[in-house]
Design a protein around this motif. Structure first.
Motif, PDB file in Angstrom:
ATOM      1  N   ALA A   1      40.346 -18.479 -77.266  1.00 60.77           N
ATOM      2  CA  ALA A   1      39.221 -17.597 -77.479  1.00 60.77           C
ATOM      3  C   ALA A   1      39.580 -16.054 -76.860  1.00 60.77           C
ATOM      4  O   ALA A   1      40.021 -16.197 -75.702  1.00 60.77           O
ATOM      5  CB  ALA A   1      37.969 -18.039 -77.303  1.00 60.77           C
ATOM      6  N   LEU A   2      39.435 -15.320 -77.861  1.00 57.16           N
ATOM      7  CA  LEU A   2      39.429 -13.828 -77.242  1.00 57.16           C
ATOM      8  C   LEU A   2      37.838 -13.293 -77.274  1.00 57.16           C
ATOM      9  O   LEU A   2      37.135 -13.285 -78.264  1.00 57.16           O
ATOM     10  CB  LEU A   2      40.135 -13.019 -78.130  1.00 57.16           C
ATOM     11  CG  LEU A   2      40.334 -11.547 -78.052  1.00 57.16           C
ATOM     12  CD1 LEU A   2      41.105 -11.336 -76.649  1.00 57.16           C
ATOM     13  CD2 LEU A   2      40.831 -10.679 -79.093  1.00 57.16           C
ATOM     14  N   GLU A   3      37.619 -13.147 -75.984  1.00 59.65           N
ATOM     15  CA  GLU A   3      36.302 -12.654 -75.408  1.00 59.65           C
ATOM     16  C   GLU A   3      36.215 -11.010 -75.649  1.00 59.65           C
ATOM     17  O   GLU A   3      36.917 -10.348 -75.152  1.00 59.65           O
ATOM     18  CB  GLU A   3      35.851 -12.744 -74.110  1.00 59.65           C
ATOM     19  CG  GLU A   3      35.824 -14.325 -73.873  1.00 59.65           C
ATOM     20  CD  GLU A   3      34.879 -15.279 -74.727  1.00 59.65           C
ATOM     21  OE1 GLU A   3      33.792 -14.762 -75.276  1.00 59.65           O
ATOM     22  OE2 GLU A   3      35.237 -16.529 -74.789  1.00 59.65           O
ATOM     23  N   VAL A   4      35.309 -10.457 -76.512  1.00 58.16           N
ATOM     24  CA  VAL A   4      35.062  -9.169 -76.809  1.00 58.16           C
ATOM     25  C   VAL A   4      33.895  -8.666 -76.533  1.00 58.16           C
ATOM     26  O   VAL A   4      32.542  -8.957 -76.884  1.00 58.16           O
ATOM     27  CB  VAL A   4      35.398  -8.949 -78.204  1.00 58.16           C
ATOM     28  CG1 VAL A   4      35.509  -7.157 -78.517  1.00 58.16           C
ATOM     29  CG2 VAL A   4      36.587  -9.695 -78.626  1.00 58.16           C
ATOM     30  N   ASP A   5      33.751  -7.576 -75.435  1.00 56.66           N
ATOM     31  CA  ASP A   5      32.397  -7.197 -74.856  1.00 56.66           C
ATOM     32  C   ASP A   5      32.467  -5.446 -75.357  1.00 56.66           C
ATOM     33  O   ASP A   5      33.228  -4.759 -75.170  1.00 56.66           O
ATOM     34  CB  ASP A   5      32.342  -7.090 -73.454  1.00 56.66           C
ATOM     35  CG  ASP A   5      32.002  -8.494 -72.844  1.00 56.66           C
ATOM     36  OD1 ASP A   5      31.062  -8.999 -73.120  1.00 56.66           O
ATOM     37  OD2 ASP A   5      33.004  -9.159 -72.546  1.00 56.66           O
ATOM     38  N   PHE A   6      31.274  -5.312 -75.828  1.00 55.65           N
ATOM     39  CA  PHE A   6      31.232  -3.876 -76.243  1.00 55.65           C
ATOM     40  C   PHE A   6      29.865  -3.294 -75.695  1.00 55.65           C
ATOM     41  O   PHE A   6      29.079  -3.917 -75.319  1.00 55.65           O
ATOM     42  CB  PHE A   6      30.804  -3.743 -77.816  1.00 55.65           C
ATOM     43  CG  PHE A   6      31.951  -4.242 -78.741  1.00 55.65           C
ATOM     44  CD1 PHE A   6      32.700  -3.971 -79.182  1.00 55.65           C
ATOM     45  CD2 PHE A   6      31.620  -5.894 -79.247  1.00 55.65           C
ATOM     46  CE1 PHE A   6      33.717  -4.539 -80.082  1.00 55.65           C
ATOM     47  CE2 PHE A   6      32.298  -6.443 -79.807  1.00 55.65           C
ATOM     48  CZ  PHE A   6      33.540  -5.722 -80.337  1.00 55.65           C
ATOM     49  N   SER A   7      29.974  -1.865 -75.595  1.00 54.96           N
ATOM     50  CA  SER A   7      28.821  -1.229 -74.956  1.00 54.96           C
ATOM     51  C   SER A   7      28.739   0.349 -75.422  1.00 54.96           C
ATOM     52  O   SER A   7      29.972   0.925 -75.877  1.00 54.96           O
ATOM     53  CB  SER A   7      28.742  -1.210 -73.518  1.00 54.96           C
ATOM     54  OG  SER A   7      29.910  -0.490 -73.018  1.00 54.96           O
ATOM     55  N   LEU A   8      27.497   0.989 -75.503  1.00 53.61           N
ATOM     56  CA  LEU A   8      27.350   2.407 -75.873  1.00 53.61           C
ATOM     57  C   LEU A   8      26.770   2.795 -74.927  1.00 53.61           C
ATOM     58  O   LEU A   8      25.444   2.500 -74.644  1.00 53.61           O
ATOM     59  CB  LEU A   8      26.753   2.600 -77.349  1.00 53.61           C
ATOM     60  CG  LEU A   8      26.721   4.075 -77.690  1.00 53.61           C
ATOM     61  CD1 LEU A   8      27.857   4.630 -78.023  1.00 53.61           C
ATOM     62  CD2 LEU A   8      25.750   3.841 -79.063  1.00 53.61           C
ATOM     63  N   SER A   9      27.224   3.887 -74.105  1.00 56.47           N
ATOM     64  CA  SER A   9      26.328   4.750 -73.273  1.00 56.47           C
ATOM     65  C   SER A   9      25.188   5.143 -73.525  1.00 56.47           C
ATOM     66  O   SER A   9      24.697   5.505 -74.900  1.00 56.47           O
ATOM     67  CB  SER A   9      27.068   6.129 -72.846  1.00 56.47           C
ATOM     68  OG  SER A   9      26.300   6.687 -71.927  1.00 56.47           O
ATOM     69  N   GLY A  10      23.898   5.037 -72.758  1.00 59.90           N
ATOM     70  CA  GLY A  10      22.629   5.581 -72.854  1.00 59.90           C
ATOM     71  C   GLY A  10      22.609   7.016 -72.900  1.00 59.90           C
ATOM     72  O   GLY A  10      21.264   7.625 -73.221  1.00 59.90           O
ATOM     73  N   GLU A  11      23.339   7.560 -72.539  1.00 61.16           N
ATOM     74  CA  GLU A  11      23.365   9.069 -72.521  1.00 61.16           C
ATOM     75  C   GLU A  11      23.189   9.826 -73.855  1.00 61.16           C
ATOM     76  O   GLU A  11      22.835  11.352 -73.902  1.00 61.16           O
ATOM     77  CB  GLU A  11      24.428   9.842 -71.570  1.00 61.16           C
ATOM     78  CG  GLU A  11      25.933   9.669 -72.270  1.00 61.16           C
ATOM     79  CD  GLU A  11      27.007   9.801 -71.683  1.00 61.16           C
ATOM     80  OE1 GLU A  11      28.219  10.258 -71.946  1.00 61.16           O
ATOM     81  OE2 GLU A  11      26.750  10.138 -70.073  1.00 61.16           O
ATOM     82  N   TYR A  12      23.471   9.478 -74.914  1.00 60.90           N
ATOM     83  CA  TYR A  12      23.507   9.618 -76.306  1.00 60.90           C
ATOM     84  C   TYR A  12      21.982   9.951 -76.729  1.00 60.90           C
ATOM     85  O   TYR A  12      21.192   9.375 -76.039  1.00 60.90           O
ATOM     86  CB  TYR A  12      24.292   9.063 -77.239  1.00 60.90           C
ATOM     87  CG  TYR A  12      25.778   8.804 -77.065  1.00 60.90           C
ATOM     88  CD1 TYR A  12      26.334  10.015 -77.436  1.00 60.90           C
ATOM     89  CD2 TYR A  12      26.177   7.777 -76.552  1.00 60.90           C
ATOM     90  CE1 TYR A  12      27.947   9.911 -77.088  1.00 60.90           C
ATOM     91  CE2 TYR A  12      27.699   7.808 -76.402  1.00 60.90           C
ATOM     92  CZ  TYR A  12      28.381   8.791 -76.534  1.00 60.90           C
ATOM     93  OH  TYR A  12      29.765   8.976 -76.246  1.00 60.90           O
ATOM     94  N   THR A  13      21.711  11.005 -77.355  1.00 58.51           N
ATOM     95  CA  THR A  13      20.260  11.530 -77.865  1.00 58.51           C
ATOM     96  C   THR A  13      20.109  10.852 -79.181  1.00 58.51           C
ATOM     97  O   THR A  13      20.968  10.714 -80.025  1.00 58.51           O
ATOM     98  CB  THR A  13      19.975  12.959 -77.660  1.00 58.51           C
ATOM     99  OG1 THR A  13      20.950  13.596 -78.608  1.00 58.51           O
ATOM    100  CG2 THR A  13      20.485  13.295 -76.224  1.00 58.51           C
ATOM    101  N   ASN A  14      18.639  11.316 -79.709  1.00 60.04           N
ATOM    102  CA  ASN A  14      18.487  10.907 -81.132  1.00 60.04           C
ATOM    103  C   ASN A  14      19.018  11.812 -82.222  1.00 60.04           C
ATOM    104  O   ASN A  14      19.527  11.389 -83.142  1.00 60.04           O
ATOM    105  CB  ASN A  14      17.056  11.167 -81.427  1.00 60.04           C
ATOM    106  CG  ASN A  14      16.052  10.149 -80.537  1.00 60.04           C
ATOM    107  OD1 ASN A  14      16.574   9.124 -80.232  1.00 60.04           O
ATOM    108  ND2 ASN A  14      14.897  10.416 -80.291  1.00 60.04           N
ATOM    109  N   GLN A  15      19.377  13.076 -81.601  1.00 59.59           N
ATOM    110  CA  GLN A  15      20.229  13.956 -82.477  1.00 59.59           C
ATOM    111  C   GLN A  15      21.572  13.406 -82.742  1.00 59.59           C
ATOM    112  O   GLN A  15      22.048  13.571 -83.953  1.00 59.59           O
ATOM    113  CB  GLN A  15      20.495  15.565 -81.891  1.00 59.59           C
ATOM    114  CG  GLN A  15      21.099  16.515 -82.425  1.00 59.59           C
ATOM    115  CD  GLN A  15      21.314  17.524 -81.782  1.00 59.59           C
ATOM    116  OE1 GLN A  15      20.810  17.898 -80.777  1.00 59.59           O
ATOM    117  NE2 GLN A  15      21.867  18.759 -82.466  1.00 59.59           N
ATOM    118  N   ASP A  16      22.184  12.534 -82.036  1.00 60.76           N
ATOM    119  CA  ASP A  16      23.587  12.072 -82.366  1.00 60.76           C
ATOM    120  C   ASP A  16      23.147  10.968 -83.470  1.00 60.76           C
ATOM    121  O   ASP A  16      24.239  10.506 -84.048  1.00 60.76           O
ATOM    122  CB  ASP A  16      24.091  11.447 -80.906  1.00 60.76           C
ATOM    123  CG  ASP A  16      24.545  12.358 -79.938  1.00 60.76           C
ATOM    124  OD1 ASP A  16      24.940  13.334 -80.478  1.00 60.76           O
ATOM    125  OD2 ASP A  16      23.982  12.176 -78.688  1.00 60.76           O
TER     126      ASP A  16
END
Length: 232
Positions: free
Chosen positions: A143-158
């Motif tokens: 198995a290849l374990e894949v973890d993703f994350s997106l920083s919380g510093e982005y705003t609604n404008q993004d």
């Protein structure tokens, strides 16, 4: 036959051996064997050409998620070396998710990649260097374990416009006579892959060197012959 004709023949032969002996990455393209199954825990399975779609939609700041990609060789008595290559992503929206989303790949309890989901980091480029997943004997599964994350510093404008990223991961299976190995200590080193088993590489290289040697000898003989005619 004139000496010019001999030079042309040996030149073509030498060039042909180089092309056959060292195929480009495009030579990897082939169908996955029916018994080599690649799929994730969401039910998405790689197509018969080895393509697996990594699709990201509706992601929001601060989000983290995990995917497990399972690989199993159900072919009877046929071992395969499995590799994976990431294609350049297609993105749309205000935010380039291929660079914003961070990804970590863990295989056999070892971190093999950490960086943008595009597969291109400061240390490794999985768009150019295939990730070696090792040899799968009949019945082997990993198995290849894949973890993703997106920083919380982005705003609604993004996220004023819907951000979408489509990314194709392609898995390649090449028959081999190598023993099964779950270790991937050499995974981060570029490897020569193609439609030939790795055991044939030495023979191909020997043919190339032999042809090169014959070509050099022929040139020397022709030069000597030309000098003798000049002296006469």
């Amino acid at each position: 036959m004139t000496h010019k004709k001999w030079v042309q023949i040996f030149s073509l032969l030498f060039f042909g051996l180089i092309v056959v002996g060292y195929p480009p990455n495009q030579a990897l393209a082939q169908e996955l064997p029916k018994g080599m199954v690649v799929g994730d825990d969401q039910g998405i399975v790689a197509k018969k050409n080895g393509e697996y779609l990594m699709e990201v939609r509706e992601v929001m700041p601060g989000k983290k998620w995990h995917t497990t990609i399972s690989m199993v060789n159900m072919e009877k008595g046929i071992p395969y070396r499995l590799t994976m290559l990431i294609s350049p992503p297609e993105v749309s929206g205000n935010l380039d998710l291929s660079k914003s989303i961070q990804m970590t790949l863990t295989y056999q309890n070892k971190q093999v990649y950490k960086g943008p989901i595009s597969g291109v980091s400061s240390k490794l480029d999985l768009q150019r260097t295939p990730l070696d997943l090792g040899v799968f004997q009949a019945g082997d599964s990993r198995a290849l374990e894949v973890d993703f994350s997106l920083s919380g510093e982005y705003t609604n404008q993004d996220f004023a416009v819907k951000n979408v990223m489509d990314n194709i991961w392609t898995f390649y299976a090449v028959t081999t006579t190598e023993p099964s190995s779950g270790s991937i200590t050499d995974s981060l080193t570029p490897k020569q892959h193609g439609l030939f088993p790795s055991t044939g590489e030495a023979m191909k290289q020997g043919m190339i060197f032999l042809c090169l040697g014959l070509f050099i000898i022929l040139i020397v003989l022709l030069i000597g012959k030309a000098k003798r005619k000049g002296n006469e």
